[in-house]
Write a protein that holds these residues in place. Structure first.
Motif, PDB file in Angstrom:
ATOM      1  N   THR A   1       0.842  -1.185   0.000  1.00  0.00           N
ATOM      2  CA  THR A   1       0.000   0.000   0.000  1.00  0.00           C
ATOM      3  C   THR A   1       0.880   1.238   0.000  1.00  0.00           C
ATOM      4  O   THR A   1       1.971   1.236   0.589  1.00  0.00           O
ATOM      5  N   LEU A   2       0.419   2.281  -0.645  1.00  0.00           N
ATOM      6  CA  LEU A   2       1.171   3.541  -0.676  1.00  0.00           C
ATOM      7  C   LEU A   2       1.014   4.336   0.613  1.00  0.00           C
ATOM      8  O   LEU A   2       1.772   5.262   0.862  1.00  0.00           O
ATOM      9  N   ASN A   3       0.031   3.983   1.414  1.00  0.00           N
ATOM     10  CA  ASN A   3      -0.246   4.758   2.626  1.00  0.00           C
ATOM     11  C   ASN A   3      -0.556   3.809   3.775  1.00  0.00           C
ATOM     12  O   ASN A   3      -1.715   3.458   4.016  1.00  0.00           O
ATOM     13  N   PRO A   4       0.476   3.362   4.509  1.00  0.00           N
ATOM     14  CA  PRO A   4       0.267   2.383   5.577  1.00  0.00           C
ATOM     15  C   PRO A   4      -0.237   2.970   6.890  1.00  0.00           C
ATOM     16  O   PRO A   4      -0.298   2.267   7.896  1.00  0.00           O
ATOM     17  N   GLY A   5      -0.561   4.268   6.911  1.00  0.00           N
ATOM     18  CA  GLY A   5      -1.047   4.866   8.151  1.00  0.00           C
ATOM     19  C   GLY A   5      -0.390   6.196   8.426  1.00  0.00           C
ATOM     20  O   GLY A   5       0.193   6.820   7.535  1.00  0.00           O
ATOM     21  N   PRO A   6      -0.464   6.672   9.668  1.00  0.00           N
ATOM     22  CA  PRO A   6       0.099   7.991  10.017  1.00  0.00           C
ATOM     23  C   PRO A   6       1.612   8.049   9.769  1.00  0.00           C
ATOM     24  O   PRO A   6       2.314   7.041   9.852  1.00  0.00           O
ATOM     25  N   PHE A   7       2.084   9.236   9.475  1.00  0.00           N
ATOM     26  CA  PHE A   7       3.521   9.475   9.315  1.00  0.00           C
ATOM     27  C   PHE A   7       4.198   9.229  10.647  1.00  0.00           C
ATOM     28  O   PHE A   7       3.847   9.838  11.671  1.00  0.00           O
ATOM     29  N   ASN A   8       5.204   8.330  10.676  1.00  0.00           N
ATOM     30  CA  ASN A   8       5.772   7.911  11.958  1.00  0.00           C
ATOM     31  C   ASN A   8       7.249   8.250  12.091  1.00  0.00           C
ATOM     32  O   ASN A   8       7.914   8.633  11.122  1.00  0.00           O
ATOM     33  N   THR A   9       7.754   8.070  13.288  1.00  0.00           N
ATOM     34  CA  THR A   9       9.123   8.465  13.614  1.00  0.00           C
ATOM     35  C   THR A   9      10.160   7.685  12.810  1.00  0.00           C
ATOM     36  O   THR A   9      11.148   8.249  12.352  1.00  0.00           O
ATOM     37  N   LYS A  10       9.945   6.390  12.632  1.00  0.00           N
ATOM     38  CA  LYS A  10      10.980   5.571  11.995  1.00  0.00           C
ATOM     39  C   LYS A  10      11.178   5.932  10.534  1.00  0.00           C
ATOM     40  O   LYS A  10      12.318   6.003  10.056  1.00  0.00           O
ATOM     41  N   GLU A  11      10.089   6.152   9.803  1.00  0.00           N
ATOM     42  CA  GLU A  11      10.282   6.566   8.412  1.00  0.00           C
ATOM     43  C   GLU A  11      10.869   7.972   8.358  1.00  0.00           C
ATOM     44  O   GLU A  11      11.626   8.307   7.447  1.00  0.00           O
ATOM     45  N   HIS A  12      10.563   8.794   9.354  1.00  0.00           N
ATOM     46  CA  HIS A  12      11.153  10.136   9.438  1.00  0.00           C
ATOM     47  C   HIS A  12      12.664  10.041   9.647  1.00  0.00           C
ATOM     48  O   HIS A  12      13.444  10.788   9.041  1.00  0.00           O
TER      49      HIS A  12
END
Length: 754
Positions: free
Chosen positions: A126-137
């Motif tokens: 999926t292109l959008n797995p949920g809220p923007f999170n710390t780890k991807e940041h």
């Protein structure tokens, strides 16, 4: 320590055979481990800043991460190379991208479709797995960090094309840039168990970013009458952003307020003492964050003991060694400026380098004998001696103070050993196999050997030079990594690599530059990769995912940096050639000038004709011995007085290497940095520990980001249109006589003759 409302637990993570972490069946099951294992880091600054948490269910390799990470890497690479050639280089750190991508990440999370593609198959995504999170940041920031700073190998391209006016093709330049950037992965892989896993290797600068991640993602309870970290960051960011319009455009003199020069406008001595940019900087201060942080990094991220060592080293070199040598007229010092990176003849004039180069791009010995020996300014000569001392001090210091620890780590590398809480959490994830690093290392060395053989007419570096440079980088990565990981200061190998190659293979300037870059920058890149690994260690990023981001980011940055530099060199008339540029042109390339001067000293002419038996600076070699003795004396003092803990805090490699960035760094960079470092690291840390804990690193990130955004805005709005102001506040230093010689009978334009 004040806790946020986020959950502070140490998870029990079960792992199956997946590469990057726990299986989906256990994702989100965050359980407490044994309470006895809930300890924090033994390093106080880490304990105050880094949470002992992990949520393995957070998605990391997301569409948002790839888009924003790639964009950040490209943008920072372009901007940093673009500003590097300017008179006051503006270094845009990854912190700027760390801030800027937050609203973009949340925007993508709220607008991109959440549809699951290929549902039920092994290719499901999926292109959008949920809220923007710390780890991807964090991973986006690692991408951006590949574009932060500079790519050192581009100095070679600039020196060959601009200063020597010789040919280097884009493909050859790309091979040099790429191989020097990637070679560091090999050394990083070898030494990560020594420099990432141990708690004592705490990498102070990473705490700035960790603090900022927490401010941007954690929800805090606002204290009565106080601010949350996010609110504090926004206020500090806006203040930094608004203020930089003054030193950046309206009032450039804020870069260096050299007030002694104003009191004595006709005194050479006073201006030599007071000039922050061209003299000793006595009393000079810069009210400008770029002045403070441009060469030494953020003083807010430096531990006080390291700041104190830098301060002592700077005072000794700048206010004891240099003036003593100058006023005793050592090596005809009064014939030249007291502080300069130019190369001179015996009569105090600039040396005509092109006159001593033959058609084969080698030293013309007969022409050199006719022109006469090359001279250096007092400070330039002394800094080379200090560089010699710092090198031997690094080896002896690490052997004496960390030798037992290194030996124990070596013995226990393949055994179970006590881990701190962060290392234990990271042990749940699959590590990067050693053979990945080894494969990159072997392949990279092979490509380098092939390039240096096939394009020898452009690079001049023989095959054995590549292997020798790799050996030097391998030997020094560990000791220099230990110093960086504990003090936030990185001694350089540039001097010793130049020295070795200059003696073995004199008269070949490009060979010397290439040898320096392969020996020095591959080590420096390894330090950068290890620092990023430690950031991922603190933020619990799966190691294989981290490795992927570093490799891709490094490849992208190499292409963009070189492309930008090539474009600038082809499009800006007379770039870097100060004699041909107008007086207010920003394209003076101070860092590249120093690199070119070094290639002349060590490569073209060679150390034997300057620092050896055929030169006049041979006594400078005694600094090697002094550097070896100094840490031994400190070690003996510590053993003799074990209760005096302050003795152990004397770090001779940092103290001696304090002025390693000078030139192009100037006195005002150091005086301003030391003042702020004292206020933050000593006064606030000791007397307002609660404020320091909440705001110190956040403030550092805010100042960096505000300066970067306003700097880019000023250039886009005013610089591109060449709109400038001209008034007395536009004079950066106000000390025109600081560069004048004081020897009798020396005639230099614009200076009085004694």
């Amino acid at each position: 320590m004040e806790e946020s409302t986020s959950q502070i637990t140490t998870p029990l993570i079960q792992k199956d055979g997946n590469d990057d972490g726990p299986s989906s069946s256990t994702a989100g099951n965050i359980l407490s481990e044994d309470p006895l294992e809930m300890e924090s880091s033994p390093i106080e600054q880490v304990a105050l800043t880094v949470p002992v948490t992990d949520d393995p269910s957070l998605p990391v390799l997301t569409f948002r991460m790839w888009v924003l990470g790639t964009f950040s890497c490209i943008l920072l690479s372009f901007l940093n190379q673009f500003f590097w050639y300017r008179k006051e280089p503006l270094s845009i750190t990854s912190i700027s991208a760390q801030i800027a991508v937050v609203p973009l990440g949340h925007l993508m999370a709220s607008t991109i479709t959440k549809r699951v593609f290929f549902k039920g198959s092994r290719w499901e995504f999926t292109l959008n797995p949920g809220p923007f999170n710390t780890k991807e940041h964090v991973l986006i920031t690692i991408f951006a960090n590949s574009g932060a700073g500079t790519v050192y190998a581009i100095h070679i391209v600039t020196a060959v094309k601009i200063f020597y006016k010789k040919t280097m093709t884009f493909f050859v330049a790309f091979l040099v840039v790429l191989t020097t950037q990637v070679l560091g992965f090999g050394w990083a892989g070898i030494f990560r168990r020594y420099l990432v896993e141990p708690a004592a290797m705490w990498w102070p600068y990473n705490l700035v970013q960790v603090s900022l991640f927490r401010a941007l993602h954690e929800k805090e309870v606002r204290l009565k009458g106080g601010l949350t970290r996010t609110q504090f960051f926004l206020i500090a960011f806006l203040c930094s952003f608004a203020y930089y319009v003054f030193p950046g455009y309206l009032f450039p003199m804020l870069t260096s307020l050299s007030w002694i020069c104003w009191i004595f406008p006709h005194s050479i001595l006073a201006q030599q003492l007071g000039s922050g940019l061209y003299g000793m900087g006595l009393g000079a201060v810069g009210i400008d964050w770029s002045t403070i942080s441009s060469y030494l990094g953020s003083p807010l991220a430096s531990p006080w003991f390291a700041t104190a060592n830098v301060a002592v080293g700077f005072v000794i070199v700048m206010y004891v060694v240099t003036p003593t040598a100058y006023w005793l007229n050592v090596y005809k010092a009064k014939t030249f400026p007291i502080f300069s990176d130019e190369l001179f003849t015996a009569s105090g004039q600039e040396y005509n380098i092109s006159s001593i180069i033959n058609s084969n791009f080698q030293l013309d010995i007969e022409a050199y004998d006719r022109e006469g020996p090359l001279y250096l300014s007092t400070f330039f000569a002394m800094t080379y001696g200090i560089g010699f001392a710092a090198l031997t001090a690094t080896i002896v210091h690490v052997s004496l103070f960390h030798g037992r620890e290194i030996w124990q780590l070596s013995k226990s590398a393949f055994q179970d050993k006590k881990m701190d809480v962060h290392t234990r959490l990271m042990s749940k994830y699959n590590q990067v196999p050693e053979w990945w690093f080894a494969s990159i290392l072997v392949a990279n060395i092979a490509v380098t050997l092939l390039a240096c053989w096939y394009y020898n007419y452009q690079l001049q570096l023989p095959w054995w030079g590549v292997l020798l440079a790799c050996a030097i980088a391998f030997i020094f990565t560990l000791p220099i990594g230990i110093i960086t990981a504990t003090t936030n200061q990185t001694p350089g190998l540039n001097v010793i690599t130049e020295y070795i190659m200059g003696y073995i293979y004199p008269g070949y300037p490009v060979a010397n530059m290439c040898f320096k870059v392969y020996g020095y920058i591959s080590m420096s890149q390894a330090i950068t990769f290890l620092q990023d690994f430690k950031l991922g260690h603190y933020m619990k990023i799966p190691p294989r995912t981290m490795f992927m981001a570093q490799v891709v980011g490094t490849l992208i940055a190499a292409v963009v940096y070189l492309g930008t530099a090539w474009w600038l060199m082809d499009s800006i008339p007379n770039i870097c050639e100060t004699a041909l540029l107008s007086s207010n042109s920003p394209w003076t390339c101070p860092g590249d000038h120093v690199f070119y001067d070094a290639s002349v000293i060590w490569g073209l002419i060679g150390p034997r004709r300057i620092f050896g038996d055929l030169g006049m600076y041979s006594k400078v070699n005694w600094f090697f011995l002094g550097g070896a003795i100094a840490p031994a004396l400190i070690w003996m003092a510590h053993k003799s007085f074990p209760k005096q803990e302050w003795i152990r805090l004397i770090n001779m490699p940092v103290l001696l290497g304090a002025t390693g960035q000078m030139p192009p760094a100037t006195a005002v960079n150091f005086t301003s940095w030391i003042i702020i470092g004292f206020i933050s690291g000593f006064v606030v840390y000791r007397y307002r520990r609660d404020w320091w804990q909440r705001h110190n690193y956040v403030l550092s990130g805010a100042l960096d980001a505000g300066l970067a955004f306003m700097g880019v805005l000023l250039y886009l709005c005013l610089g591109l249109e060449d709109i400038s102001l001209s008034w007395w506040g536009s004079n950066l230093d106000g000390c025109p006589l600081a560069t004048c010689p004081t020897a009798k009978g020396i005639v230099v334009e614009g200076c009085p003759v004694f």
